[in-house]
Write a protein that holds these residues in place. Structure first.
Motif, PDB file in Angstrom:
ATOM      1  N   SER A  26      32.652  32.115  82.283  1.00 28.88           N
ATOM      2  CA  SER A  26      32.539  31.531  80.948  1.00 28.88           C
ATOM      3  C   SER A  26      32.897  30.051  80.969  1.00 28.88           C
ATOM      4  N   ASP A  27      33.920  29.675  81.722  1.00 28.01           N
ATOM      5  CA  ASP A  27      34.306  28.258  81.832  1.00 28.01           C
ATOM      6  C   ASP A  27      33.160  27.434  82.424  1.00 28.01           C
TER       7      ASP A  27
ATOM      8  N   ILE B  49      29.935  28.238  82.254  1.00 25.59           N
ATOM      9  CA  ILE B  49      28.873  28.198  81.245  1.00 25.59           C
ATOM     10  C   ILE B  49      29.183  27.147  80.190  1.00 25.59           C
ATOM     11  N   PHE B  50      30.448  27.039  79.809  1.00 25.22           N
ATOM     12  CA  PHE B  50      30.843  26.017  78.832  1.00 25.22           C
ATOM     13  C   PHE B  50      30.507  24.620  79.334  1.00 25.22           C
TER      14      PHE B  50
ATOM     15  N   LEU C 126      26.673  24.190  79.023  1.00 25.05           N
ATOM     16  CA  LEU C 126      26.165  24.102  77.655  1.00 25.05           C
ATOM     17  C   LEU C 126      26.678  22.885  76.894  1.00 25.05           C
TER      18      LEU C 126
ATOM     19  N   ARG D  68      33.142  26.619  73.404  1.00 29.40           N
ATOM     20  CA  ARG D  68      34.004  27.466  74.237  1.00 29.40           C
ATOM     21  C   ARG D  68      33.838  28.932  73.842  1.00 29.40           C
TER      22      ARG D  68
ATOM     23  N   ALA E 149      30.374  30.264  75.025  1.00 30.79           N
ATOM     24  CA  ALA E 149      30.380  30.620  76.450  1.00 30.79           C
ATOM     25  C   ALA E 149      31.026  31.989  76.651  1.00 30.79           C
TER      26      ALA E 149
END
Length: 289
Positions: A17-18, A20-21, A24, A60, A63
């Motif tokens: 997720s970090d 992806i952040f 994006l 955040r 993500a």
């Protein structure tokens, strides 16, 4: 051992997720202008600094939102309570006992994928609409992932036929993401987040035709990837309140939810694509047809 596997999996998903952040928000800004514009218009009293902080917090969350369906789909039942819990399930039990069916009006807020674990909280059938994807293998895999807790997923094209045709004597919960933008501007709008907003009333229409209770799903994000769902009664008699009344209550409740944690709503969606034209009236002025 199960707890250790859960912590390792959580670390892996959060690391993804970090990444992806960063993609994006930094490398390939995804609709950042749309998010900024929507937030600035919906929160006119917030400073530029506050708006930009909200935009960052939203990305955040977005993500996290991308990886959370896979997290909830793969978590062991014993660890599920670390990600999601439900409050006021006694309301659901009471309404089902008295009325057999309930319409639950959810939103694009928090992680709606977590709601697919609702069958673990009740003994009745839970139905939810979904949009099939064109790739058959991917569609089959997603269906299996999303239905592992027992929810019955119904293609959107069949949603009204299946819900309106459901056996009146068979208990069921019809879950609808009710803040959808309509496919065209239509005739009806209401004031929502300081803006005139066109609405879909499909969930209210189902409730009125079946004359069943309507429940709003309030969502709070407790920690990263962890959500609290609370059931709140909108009405126990849908026909008495009517479609317009149901939608007004729903959007007022949603606005209160968004004000509490603004970054959790789907701001990158062009919710206000359509604008009010002459001759169109607010939903409070007349019944929806």
């Amino acid at each position: 051992m199960q707890a250790l596997r859960f912590r390792l999996a959580l670390w892996g998903w959060r690391s993804l997720s970090d990444l992806i952040f960063l993609v994006l928000f930094k490398l390939w800004p995804y609709r950042r202008h749309m998010v900024l514009l929507n937030m600035a218009r919906c929160f006119p009293t917030r400073s530029e600094k506050e708006i930009r902080q909200m935009v960052t917090a939203y990305f955040r969350h977005l993500a996290d939102l991308i990886v959370e369906p896979f997290m909830i789909g793969g978590v062991a039942p014993g660890s599920l309570g670390k990600l999601v819990n439900f409050e006021n399930t006694a309301l659901i039990d009471r309404l089902l006992q008295d009325n057999k069916q309930i319409v639950v009006m959810a939103t694009h807020y928090g992680s709606w994928e977590y709601l697919l674990s609702l069958p673990l909280q009740t003994n009745c059938q839970v139905l939810a609409a979904y949009s099939p994807v064109s790739n058959k293998w991917l569609n089959s895999w997603l269906l299996k992932l999303r239905s592992r807790f027992g929810v019955m997923l119904v293609p959107k094209s069949e949603w009204y036929r299946r819900t309106l045709g459901w056996d009146m004597g068979s208990p069921a919960i019809f879950v609808t993401i009710a803040d959808q933008r309509p496919p065209a501007s239509g005739k009806y709008y209401l004031n929502f987040m300081n803006r005139k907003t066109f609405i879909q009333s499909g969930a209210a229409r189902i409730a009125v035709q079946r004359d069943c209770p309507v429940v709003y799903l309030d969502v709070t994000k407790k920690n990263r990837n962890a959500y609290h769902f609370r059931f709140r009664l909108i009405t126990s008699q849908a026909r008495e309140l009517g479609e317009a009344g149901i939608m007004e209550h729903y959007y007022k409740a949603l606005e209160n939810t968004i004000q509490r944690q603004p970054e959790l709503w789907l701001w990158s969606h062009n919710r206000w694509k359509f604008h009010v034209r002459d001759g169109q009236k607010p939903v409070s002025a007349l019944k929806l047809l």
